[in-house]
Motif scaffolding. Structure first.
Motif, PDB file in Angstrom:
ATOM      1  N   ALA A  94      73.853 119.452  21.375  1.00  0.00           N
ATOM      2  CA  ALA A  94      73.886 119.522  23.100  1.00  0.00           C
ATOM      3  C   ALA A  94      73.234 118.117  23.240  1.00  0.00           C
ATOM      4  CB  ALA A  94      73.492 121.232  22.985  1.00  0.00           C
ATOM      5  N   ILE A  95      72.118 118.136  22.453  1.00  0.00           N
ATOM      6  CA  ILE A  95      71.445 116.498  23.026  1.00  0.00           C
ATOM      7  C   ILE A  95      72.416 116.098  23.491  1.00  0.00           C
ATOM      8  CG2 ILE A  95      69.854 114.859  22.265  1.00  0.00           C
ATOM      9  CD1 ILE A  95      69.372 117.064  20.250  1.00  0.00           C
ATOM     10  N   GLU A  96      72.939 115.758  23.007  1.00  0.00           N
ATOM     11  CA  GLU A  96      74.768 114.505  23.407  1.00  0.00           C
ATOM     12  C   GLU A  96      75.501 115.037  24.474  1.00  0.00           C
ATOM     13  OE1 GLU A  96      76.091 113.389  19.170  1.00  0.00           O
ATOM     14  OE2 GLU A  96      76.266 111.462  20.246  1.00  0.00           O
ATOM     15  N   ARG A  97      75.649 116.298  24.630  1.00  0.00           N
ATOM     16  CA  ARG A  97      76.587 116.151  25.869  1.00  0.00           C
ATOM     17  C   ARG A  97      75.719 116.171  27.382  1.00  0.00           C
ATOM     18  NH1 ARG A  97      78.011 120.603  22.962  1.00  0.00           N
ATOM     19  NH2 ARG A  97      76.944 122.471  24.365  1.00  0.00           N
ATOM     20  N   CYS A  98      74.715 117.190  27.280  1.00  0.00           N
ATOM     21  CA  CYS A  98      73.886 117.568  28.059  1.00  0.00           C
ATOM     22  C   CYS A  98      72.925 116.021  28.350  1.00  0.00           C
ATOM     23  CB  CYS A  98      72.470 118.653  28.198  1.00  0.00           C
ATOM     24  SG  CYS A  98      73.194 120.207  27.652  1.00  0.00           S
ATOM     25  N   GLY A  99      73.247 114.863  27.469  1.00  0.00           N
ATOM     26  CA  GLY A  99      72.400 113.875  28.261  1.00  0.00           C
ATOM     27  C   GLY A  99      70.368 114.434  27.535  1.00  0.00           C
ATOM     28  N   VAL A 100      69.971 114.941  26.614  1.00  0.00           N
ATOM     29  CA  VAL A 100      68.857 114.290  26.855  1.00  0.00           C
ATOM     30  C   VAL A 100      68.222 113.269  26.164  1.00  0.00           C
ATOM     31  CG1 VAL A 100      66.579 115.775  25.378  1.00  0.00           C
ATOM     32  CG2 VAL A 100      69.234 117.299  26.419  1.00  0.00           C
ATOM     33  N   ARG A 101      66.832 112.481  26.897  1.00  0.00           N
ATOM     34  CA  ARG A 101      66.959 111.468  26.642  1.00  0.00           C
ATOM     35  C   ARG A 101      65.623 111.188  25.350  1.00  0.00           C
ATOM     36  NH1 ARG A 101      68.790 108.038  30.803  1.00  0.00           N
ATOM     37  NH2 ARG A 101      66.566 106.508  30.343  1.00  0.00           N
ATOM     38  N   HIS A 102      64.401 111.993  25.428  1.00  0.00           N
ATOM     39  CA  HIS A 102      63.348 112.419  24.358  1.00  0.00           C
ATOM     40  C   HIS A 102      64.048 113.399  23.493  1.00  0.00           C
ATOM     41  CE1 HIS A 102      62.376 109.412  27.307  1.00  0.00           C
ATOM     42  NE2 HIS A 102      62.255 108.945  25.886  1.00  0.00           N
ATOM     43  N   VAL A 103      63.271 113.181  22.362  1.00  0.00           N
ATOM     44  CA  VAL A 103      63.331 114.723  21.628  1.00  0.00           C
ATOM     45  C   VAL A 103      61.686 113.676  20.569  1.00  0.00           C
ATOM     46  CG1 VAL A 103      64.134 115.906  19.848  1.00  0.00           C
ATOM     47  CG2 VAL A 103      65.901 115.565  21.589  1.00  0.00           C
ATOM     48  N   VAL A 104      61.054 115.500  20.357  1.00  0.00           N
ATOM     49  CA  VAL A 104      59.456 115.688  19.662  1.00  0.00           C
ATOM     50  C   VAL A 104      60.064 115.735  18.921  1.00  0.00           C
ATOM     51  CG1 VAL A 104      56.985 115.011  19.549  1.00  0.00           C
ATOM     52  CG2 VAL A 104      58.492 114.261  21.248  1.00  0.00           C
ATOM     53  N   GLY A 105      59.869 116.188  17.659  1.00  0.00           N
ATOM     54  CA  GLY A 105      60.276 117.367  16.323  1.00  0.00           C
ATOM     55  C   GLY A 105      58.958 117.217  15.263  1.00  0.00           C
ATOM     56  N   VAL A 106      59.113 118.180  14.275  1.00  0.00           N
ATOM     57  CA  VAL A 106      58.514 119.021  13.446  1.00  0.00           C
ATOM     58  C   VAL A 106      58.511 118.042  12.373  1.00  0.00           C
ATOM     59  CG1 VAL A 106      56.285 120.774  13.016  1.00  0.00           C
ATOM     60  CG2 VAL A 106      56.860 120.366  15.718  1.00  0.00           C
ATOM     61  N   SER A 107      58.139 117.434  12.036  1.00  0.00           N
ATOM     62  CA  SER A 107      58.323 117.496  10.547  1.00  0.00           C
ATOM     63  C   SER A 107      57.587 115.969   9.975  1.00  0.00           C
ATOM     64  CB  SER A 107      59.238 115.483  11.164  1.00  0.00           C
ATOM     65  OG  SER A 107      60.507 115.680   9.768  1.00  0.00           O
ATOM     66  N   ALA A 108      57.822 116.175   9.012  1.00  0.00           N
ATOM     67  CA  ALA A 108      56.775 115.838   7.690  1.00  0.00           C
ATOM     68  C   ALA A 108      56.690 114.501   6.807  1.00  0.00           C
ATOM     69  CB  ALA A 108      57.266 116.736   6.182  1.00  0.00           C
ATOM     70  N   LEU A 109      55.602 114.776   6.275  1.00  0.00           N
ATOM     71  CA  LEU A 109      55.233 112.941   5.632  1.00  0.00           C
ATOM     72  C   LEU A 109      55.873 113.341   4.941  1.00  0.00           C
ATOM     73  CD1 LEU A 109      51.122 113.597   5.527  1.00  0.00           C
ATOM     74  CD2 LEU A 109      52.483 111.127   7.323  1.00  0.00           C
ATOM     75  N   GLY A 110      56.102 111.532   4.416  1.00  0.00           N
ATOM     76  CA  GLY A 110      56.765 111.713   2.977  1.00  0.00           C
ATOM     77  C   GLY A 110      58.320 110.285   3.196  1.00  0.00           C
ATOM     78  N   ARG A 111      58.421 110.162   4.481  1.00  0.00           N
ATOM     79  CA  ARG A 111      60.150 109.300   4.215  1.00  0.00           C
ATOM     80  C   ARG A 111      59.864 107.969   3.973  1.00  0.00           C
ATOM     81  NH1 ARG A 111      63.741 108.378   7.186  1.00  0.00           N
ATOM     82  NH2 ARG A 111      63.996 110.286   8.440  1.00  0.00           N
ATOM     83  N   GLY A 112      59.819 107.358   3.072  1.00  0.00           N
ATOM     84  CA  GLY A 112      60.108 106.329   2.252  1.00  0.00           C
ATOM     85  C   GLY A 112      59.746 105.801   1.421  1.00  0.00           C
ATOM     86  N   THR A 113      58.803 107.094   1.062  1.00  0.00           N
ATOM     87  CA  THR A 113      58.691 107.304  -1.016  1.00  0.00           C
ATOM     88  C   THR A 113      59.590 107.860  -1.971  1.00  0.00           C
ATOM     89  OG1 THR A 113      58.060 109.837  -0.456  1.00  0.00           O
ATOM     90  CG2 THR A 113      56.255 108.162   0.530  1.00  0.00           C
ATOM     91  N   ALA A 114      59.056 107.242  -2.999  1.00  0.00           N
ATOM     92  CA  ALA A 114      59.992 107.294  -4.052  1.00  0.00           C
ATOM     93  C   ALA A 114      60.482 108.733  -3.516  1.00  0.00           C
ATOM     94  CB  ALA A 114      59.510 106.903  -5.536  1.00  0.00           C
TER      95      ALA A 114
END
Ligand SMILES: NC(=O)c1ccc[n+]([C@@H]2O[C@H](COP(=O)([O-])OP(=O)(O)OC[C@H]3O[C@@H](n4cnc5c(N)ncnc54)[C@H](OP(=O)(O)O)[C@@H]3O)[C@@H](O)[C@H]2O)c1
Length: 306
Positions: A94-114
């Motif tokens: 729906a983001i693609e279909r409706c052309g939403v331009r900005h999304v802020v999501g709730v996620s977690a630390l850890g990206r890039g770590t082993a």
């Protein structure tokens, strides 16, 4: 138009308070509109239903510029992939279909770590970030450590036994953040959309604390002794299963805590930009203590102390 998901949740309801009144039109997606305060309902557009539902997100995202995205924890889910990726898939379409331009999501630390590839719920959250960013939308993932507010679930044992328990080394220091600061970080990004592309926005709180440090602060703020007890990982996982959590989710929590105890949350250097203001002591004084004083039973640990 800013669309907010999970507006009755811990982060969502605090975010709604900041965004409503900013002058931007707001649309909330909620399963049960009666759970919204009446004064909020009067000022927003409401789409009723689950934001995991294709038809609901199609209606809600029509004409939307920006979206706050939060996957609700589903402890009955048969896999973490279905809980995070399956739940988010209709929204990505729906983001693609409706052309939403900005999304802020709730996620977690850890990206890039082993550790990121075997960190249970965190691994699933990071895969969700990839899925959202791959739609081509401008995306900011709020990269959170464990929430201070998780401790509210332990109020009965803090009051009854003077104890809180987690499967973590009591002396290892970790970042932790208040949900109020996560809501403030989300609001800042949603109201000033001069950003583009993809990035993580760490929300680190002002200091790293061990569980034993937290117990000492709880003791001072509450006025009775509070101790931390480390639970063995297997006993923790079995306990979640005994309380009705699916095996996949219980395993996911255990894997996540094992990764946190090995440094998953500790790779991001604290800077003035990512150290959010609410300290654990302030959170205890302003959120936990009032929650405890609002409970009817006099804390047993408090009675013994006095
Ligand atoms: N806790 C942590 O330490 C931590 C750390 C990092 C990231 N996270 C992430 O933070 C998120 C949880 O945030 P939170 O604690 O603010 O959530 P929350 O307070 O549990 O709120 C979730 C909201 O979602 C709604 N909901 C529940 N099931 C739903 C469904 N099937 N469909 C639609 N809505 C549903 C519920 O509202 P209604 O019942 O009113 O519909 C609830 O208010 C998760 O994605 C988690 O991975 C958590």
């Amino acid at each position: 138009m800013i669309v907010i998901t999970a507006p009755t949740g811990q982060i969502g309801r605090q975010l709604v308070e900041i965004i409503v009144g900013s002058g931007e039109p707001v649309r909330l997606i909620t399963r049960e509109p009666s759970r919204l305060p009446a004064r909020i309902r009067e000022q927003v557009d409401v789409v009723q239903g689950s934001h995991g539902d294709r038809e609901v997100v199609s209606r809600a995202f029509a004409g939307a510029d920006a979206l706050f995205w939060l996957v609700p924890p589903d402890p009955t889910a048969q896999s973490l992939e279905s809980a995070y990726l399956g739940f988010s898939a209709p929204a990505c379409e729906a983001i693609e279909r409706c052309g939403v331009r900005h999304v802020v999501g709730v996620s977690a630390l850890g990206r890039g770590t082993a550790l990121a590839s075997r960190a249970g719920l965190v691994t699933a959250s990071l895969a969700m970030d990839d899925m959202i960013a791959n739609t081509g939308v401008s995306y900011r993932a709020l990269a959170n450590p464990s929430f201070m507010d998780n401790l509210l679930r332990q109020v009965p044992s803090i009051c009854g036994e003077g104890l809180f328990r987690l499967p973590l080394d009591g002396d290892r220091k970790h970042p932790t953040c208040a949900t109020r600061d996560i809501a403030a970080a989300a609001a800042k990004l949603l109201l000033d959309r001069s950003w583009s592309g993809r990035a993580d926005v760490p929300v680190l709180g002002p200091e790293d604390l061990s569980c034993n440090d937290m117990a000492a602060i709880l003791t001072e703020v509450l006025g009775w002794p509070v101790r931390f007890q480390q639970v063995p990982l297997k006993a923790f996982e079995d306990g979640l299963g005994a309380r009705g959590m699916s095996p996949a989710f219980a395993r996911g929590y255990a894997e996540m805590f094992a990764a946190k105890d090995s440094g998953l949350d500790d790779a991001e250097p604290r800077t003035p930009a990512n150290s959010t203001p609410i300290s654990f002591r302030h959170w205890c004084e302003s959120v936990l203590k009032p929650a405890i004083l609002g409970t009817r039973d006099q804390p047993a640990a408090a009675r013994q102390e006095r």
